[in-house]
Design a protein around this motif. Structure first.
Motif, PDB file in Angstrom:
ATOM      1  N   LYS A 157     -30.425  23.890  13.448  1.00 14.57           N
ATOM      2  CA  LYS A 157     -30.495  23.068  14.647  1.00 14.57           C
ATOM      3  C   LYS A 157     -29.129  22.986  15.288  1.00 14.57           C
ATOM      4  CE  LYS A 157     -32.279  18.708  16.463  1.00 14.57           C
ATOM      5  NZ  LYS A 157     -32.836  17.367  16.151  1.00 14.57           N
ATOM      6  N   GLY A 158     -29.057  23.314  16.578  1.00 17.25           N
ATOM      7  CA  GLY A 158     -27.819  23.231  17.341  1.00 17.25           C
ATOM      8  C   GLY A 158     -27.981  22.282  18.506  1.00 17.25           C
ATOM      9  N   THR A 159     -27.033  22.320  19.414  1.00 15.39           N
ATOM     10  CA  THR A 159     -27.076  21.430  20.574  1.00 15.39           C
ATOM     11  C   THR A 159     -28.262  21.736  21.489  1.00 15.39           C
ATOM     12  OG1 THR A 159     -25.556  22.926  21.733  1.00 15.39           O
ATOM     13  CG2 THR A 159     -24.587  21.047  20.562  1.00 15.39           C
ATOM     14  N   MET A 160     -28.779  22.972  21.419  1.00 16.47           N
ATOM     15  CA  MET A 160     -29.908  23.368  22.266  1.00 16.47           C
ATOM     16  C   MET A 160     -31.240  23.269  21.530  1.00 16.47           C
ATOM     17  SD  MET A 160     -28.304  23.934  24.996  1.00 16.47           S
ATOM     18  CE  MET A 160     -29.582  24.644  26.032  1.00 16.47           C
ATOM     19  N   GLY A 161     -31.247  22.658  20.347  1.00 21.61           N
ATOM     20  CA  GLY A 161     -32.491  22.485  19.610  1.00 21.61           C
ATOM     21  C   GLY A 161     -32.597  23.422  18.412  1.00 21.61           C
ATOM     22  N   TRP A 162     -33.800  23.519  17.875  1.00 23.37           N
ATOM     23  CA  TRP A 162     -34.041  24.331  16.685  1.00 23.37           C
ATOM     24  C   TRP A 162     -34.042  25.826  17.033  1.00 23.37           C
ATOM     25  CZ3 TRP A 162     -34.034  22.430  11.862  1.00 23.37           C
ATOM     26  CH2 TRP A 162     -34.206  21.043  11.708  1.00 23.37           C
ATOM     27  N   PHE A 163     -33.609  26.636  16.067  1.00 20.97           N
ATOM     28  CA  PHE A 163     -33.595  28.089  16.238  1.00 20.97           C
ATOM     29  C   PHE A 163     -33.789  28.750  14.879  1.00 20.97           C
ATOM     30  CE2 PHE A 163     -29.292  27.022  15.058  1.00 20.97           C
ATOM     31  CZ  PHE A 163     -28.866  28.083  14.257  1.00 20.97           C
ATOM     32  N   PHE A 164     -34.093  30.034  14.893  1.00 22.15           N
ATOM     33  CA  PHE A 164     -34.240  30.814  13.661  1.00 22.15           C
ATOM     34  C   PHE A 164     -33.257  31.977  13.718  1.00 22.15           C
ATOM     35  CE2 PHE A 164     -36.247  34.293  11.192  1.00 22.15           C
ATOM     36  CZ  PHE A 164     -36.338  33.659   9.963  1.00 22.15           C
ATOM     37  N   GLY A 165     -32.357  32.050  12.750  1.00 16.53           N
ATOM     38  CA  GLY A 165     -31.373  33.127  12.757  1.00 16.53           C
ATOM     39  C   GLY A 165     -30.143  32.782  11.946  1.00 16.53           C
ATOM     40  N   PHE A 166     -28.989  32.984  12.565  1.00 23.18           N
ATOM     41  CA  PHE A 166     -27.713  32.821  11.880  1.00 23.18           C
ATOM     42  C   PHE A 166     -26.773  31.959  12.720  1.00 23.18           C
ATOM     43  CE2 PHE A 166     -29.627  36.825  10.674  1.00 23.18           C
ATOM     44  CZ  PHE A 166     -29.509  36.835   9.296  1.00 23.18           C
ATOM     45  N   LYS A 167     -25.649  31.607  12.117  1.00 23.75           N
ATOM     46  CA  LYS A 167     -24.585  30.915  12.832  1.00 23.75           C
ATOM     47  C   LYS A 167     -23.332  31.770  12.832  1.00 23.75           C
ATOM     48  CE  LYS A 167     -25.506  25.934  12.309  1.00 23.75           C
ATOM     49  NZ  LYS A 167     -24.988  24.677  11.681  1.00 23.75           N
ATOM     50  N   LEU A 168     -22.671  31.820  13.978  1.00 25.19           N
ATOM     51  CA  LEU A 168     -21.374  32.467  14.082  1.00 25.19           C
ATOM     52  C   LEU A 168     -20.317  31.372  14.136  1.00 25.19           C
ATOM     53  CD1 LEU A 168     -19.497  34.923  14.582  1.00 25.19           C
ATOM     54  CD2 LEU A 168     -19.935  34.620  17.027  1.00 25.19           C
ATOM     55  N   HIS A 169     -19.438  31.355  13.141  1.00 22.13           N
ATOM     56  CA  HIS A 169     -18.353  30.380  13.081  1.00 22.13           C
ATOM     57  C   HIS A 169     -17.078  31.073  13.564  1.00 22.13           C
ATOM     58  CE1 HIS A 169     -20.906  27.801  10.455  1.00 22.13           C
ATOM     59  NE2 HIS A 169     -21.341  28.984  10.031  1.00 22.13           N
ATOM     60  N   LEU A 170     -16.459  30.531  14.601  1.00 20.90           N
ATOM     61  CA  LEU A 170     -15.279  31.155  15.202  1.00 20.90           C
ATOM     62  C   LEU A 170     -14.057  30.265  15.073  1.00 20.90           C
ATOM     63  CD1 LEU A 170     -16.212  32.817  18.618  1.00 20.90           C
ATOM     64  CD2 LEU A 170     -15.739  33.929  16.441  1.00 20.90           C
ATOM     65  N   LEU A 171     -12.928  30.911  14.842  1.00 20.98           N
ATOM     66  CA  LEU A 171     -11.628  30.246  14.861  1.00 20.98           C
ATOM     67  C   LEU A 171     -10.768  30.981  15.881  1.00 20.98           C
ATOM     68  CD1 LEU A 171     -10.023  28.020  13.236  1.00 20.98           C
ATOM     69  CD2 LEU A 171      -9.062  29.896  11.912  1.00 20.98           C
ATOM     70  N   ILE A 172     -10.299  30.265  16.911  1.00 18.10           N
ATOM     71  CA  ILE A 172      -9.492  30.897  17.959  1.00 18.10           C
ATOM     72  C   ILE A 172      -8.183  30.140  18.142  1.00 18.10           C
ATOM     73  CG2 ILE A 172     -11.617  31.592  19.155  1.00 18.10           C
ATOM     74  CD1 ILE A 172     -10.861  29.521  21.344  1.00 18.10           C
ATOM     75  N   ASN A 173      -7.190  30.807  18.742  1.00 21.09           N
ATOM     76  CA  ASN A 173      -5.946  30.125  19.089  1.00 21.09           C
ATOM     77  C   ASN A 173      -6.008  29.669  20.550  1.00 21.09           C
ATOM     78  OD1 ASN A 173      -5.362  32.404  20.680  1.00 21.09           O
ATOM     79  ND2 ASN A 173      -4.141  33.359  19.069  1.00 21.09           N
ATOM     80  N   HIS A 174      -4.934  29.038  21.029  1.00 25.28           N
ATOM     81  CA  HIS A 174      -4.983  28.474  22.391  1.00 25.28           C
ATOM     82  C   HIS A 174      -4.902  29.549  23.474  1.00 25.28           C
ATOM     83  CE1 HIS A 174      -0.600  28.923  22.025  1.00 25.28           C
ATOM     84  NE2 HIS A 174      -0.551  28.818  23.341  1.00 25.28           N
ATOM     85  N   ASN A 175      -4.664  30.803  23.075  1.00 25.51           N
ATOM     86  CA  ASN A 175      -4.677  31.911  24.028  1.00 25.51           C
ATOM     87  C   ASN A 175      -6.061  32.557  24.155  1.00 25.51           C
ATOM     88  OD1 ASN A 175      -1.888  31.789  24.712  1.00 25.51           O
ATOM     89  ND2 ASN A 175      -1.387  32.805  22.772  1.00 25.51           N
ATOM     90  N   GLY A 176      -7.054  31.963  23.512  1.00 27.99           N
ATOM     91  CA  GLY A 176      -8.407  32.498  23.582  1.00 27.99           C
ATOM     92  C   GLY A 176      -8.627  33.697  22.692  1.00 27.99           C
ATOM     93  N   GLU A 177      -7.724  33.959  21.765  1.00 28.23           N
ATOM     94  CA  GLU A 177      -7.844  35.108  20.855  1.00 28.23           C
ATOM     95  C   GLU A 177      -8.554  34.680  19.577  1.00 28.23           C
ATOM     96  OE1 GLU A 177      -3.639  37.291  22.117  1.00 28.23           O
ATOM     97  OE2 GLU A 177      -3.679  35.836  20.476  1.00 28.23           O
ATOM     98  N   ILE A 178      -9.482  35.501  19.123  1.00 32.05           N
ATOM     99  CA  ILE A 178     -10.228  35.208  17.898  1.00 32.05           C
ATOM    100  C   ILE A 178      -9.348  35.496  16.694  1.00 32.05           C
ATOM    101  CG2 ILE A 178     -12.237  35.832  16.506  1.00 32.05           C
ATOM    102  CD1 ILE A 178     -13.677  36.520  19.126  1.00 32.05           C
ATOM    103  N   ILE A 179      -9.162  34.494  15.835  1.00 34.60           N
ATOM    104  CA  ILE A 179      -8.327  34.637  14.646  1.00 34.60           C
ATOM    105  C   ILE A 179      -9.172  35.028  13.437  1.00 34.60           C
ATOM    106  CG2 ILE A 179      -6.703  33.469  13.107  1.00 34.60           C
ATOM    107  CD1 ILE A 179      -6.105  31.523  15.382  1.00 34.60           C
TER     108      ILE A 179
END
Length: 293
Positions: free
Chosen positions: A140-162
């Motif tokens: 369950k996310g902010t848009m309701g229930w879903f079936f699948g996976f979660k992508l967990h992201l960590l980024i810096n303040h320059n918008g780059e994925i760490i």
């Protein structure tokens, strides 16, 4: 077309360094008995897949047949048929994951973390879904229930994925954080879903200061003006998630295998990493001084 050439040159330089070591390892541990050569190099195929995720096309077949075969054949003289190309795409997953390590961002002392859903089918088709029946979960996310996976992201303040992590859809957002933050120090900004005394203490041991918003039933926390300003700019990671889904096309419901799903996600993320223009937070000298204080 200069962008395509730039991508190929960078990917090809990487492949010249990575592939001999990887192939030698496959032979030495018995994973493969021999390495068969292909008309198209791995770097050429990786370039095409990355270019697809930068092209705004929503369907790879139309992209390959309508654009690559008709207009890019001079750049790829040994171009494979669409069916053959699809059959060889599984060979790209390991090189693509390794290539991501060379194009991802570096910690800057300011990081943002968030998760987003990766739906693999519409909710009404969940009982009939077979490809990810044993691995995907309902979440369950902010848009309701879903079936699948979660992508967990960590980024810096320059918008780059760490760093990133992919987990089943029912995974608690706090669970992957320690692994994501292994090479991180400084400030980590998150929403109220990451509130947890144990997590804060664990991160504190690694010199990471977790700063979150508060729930309605919690007392207001005393935080610095800089932290308050950074929390108000958490939209940056939501913007990155939006670009990954709507421009890089990392989410769709037409996957035929887990390998295809993983390749689609990681190649879309690589395509984002190679973008020159990314959402970023511009910090004035006064704000940097506030952080130091």
């Amino acid at each position: 077309m200069n962008n395509l050439v730039d991508i190929f040159c960078d990917v090809d330089d990487f492949c010249h360094q990575f592939l001999p070591k990887w192939e030698a390892q496959l032979l030495s541990n018995g994973t493969r008995k021999r390495i068969r050569s292909s008309k198209m190099s791995i770097s050429e195929r990786m370039t095409i897949v990355i270019a697809f995720h930068q092209s705004n096309h929503r369907d790879f077949k139309n992209f390959y047949i309508g654009l690559v075969r008709q207009y890019w054949s001079e750049y790829f003289p040994e171009l494979l048929s669409y069916t053959r190309f699809i059959n060889t795409m599984s060979e790209l997953i390991v090189p693509m994951c390794a290539y991501f390590q060379t194009v991802k961002g570096e910690p800057t002392g300011i990081a943002f973390v968030d998760s987003t859903s990766l739906k693999v089918c519409h909710n009404i088709r969940i009982p009939r879904h077979r490809v990810f029946a044993d691995s995907a979960k309902r979440g369950k996310g902010t848009m309701g229930w879903f079936f699948g996976f979660k992508l967990h992201l960590l980024i810096n303040h320059n918008g780059e994925i760490i760093a990133l992590n992919i987990s089943p859809g029912n995974t608690n957002d706090r669970t992957p954080i320690p692994d994501l933050c292994k090479n991180l120090t400084g400030k980590l900004y998150a929403d109220k879903g990451y509130i947890g005394k144990k997590l804060s203490e664990t991160l504190k041991e690694s010199d990471i200061d977790l700063v979150t918003t508060v729930r309605k039933n919690m007392k207001a926390k005393v935080i610095s003006a800089f932290d308050r300003a950074m929390l108000s700019k958490r939209y940056i990671i939501e913007t990155v998630n939006d670009q990954l889904k709507n421009i890089s096309q990392i989410e769709h419901s037409r996957h035929r295998s887990a390998t295809g799903f993983m390749l689609n996600v990681i190649s879309g993320i690589v395509a984002y990493c190679l973008k020159k223009q990314k959402p970023r937070i511009r910090l004035a000298n006064s704000e940097l001084e506030m952080m130091a204080a």
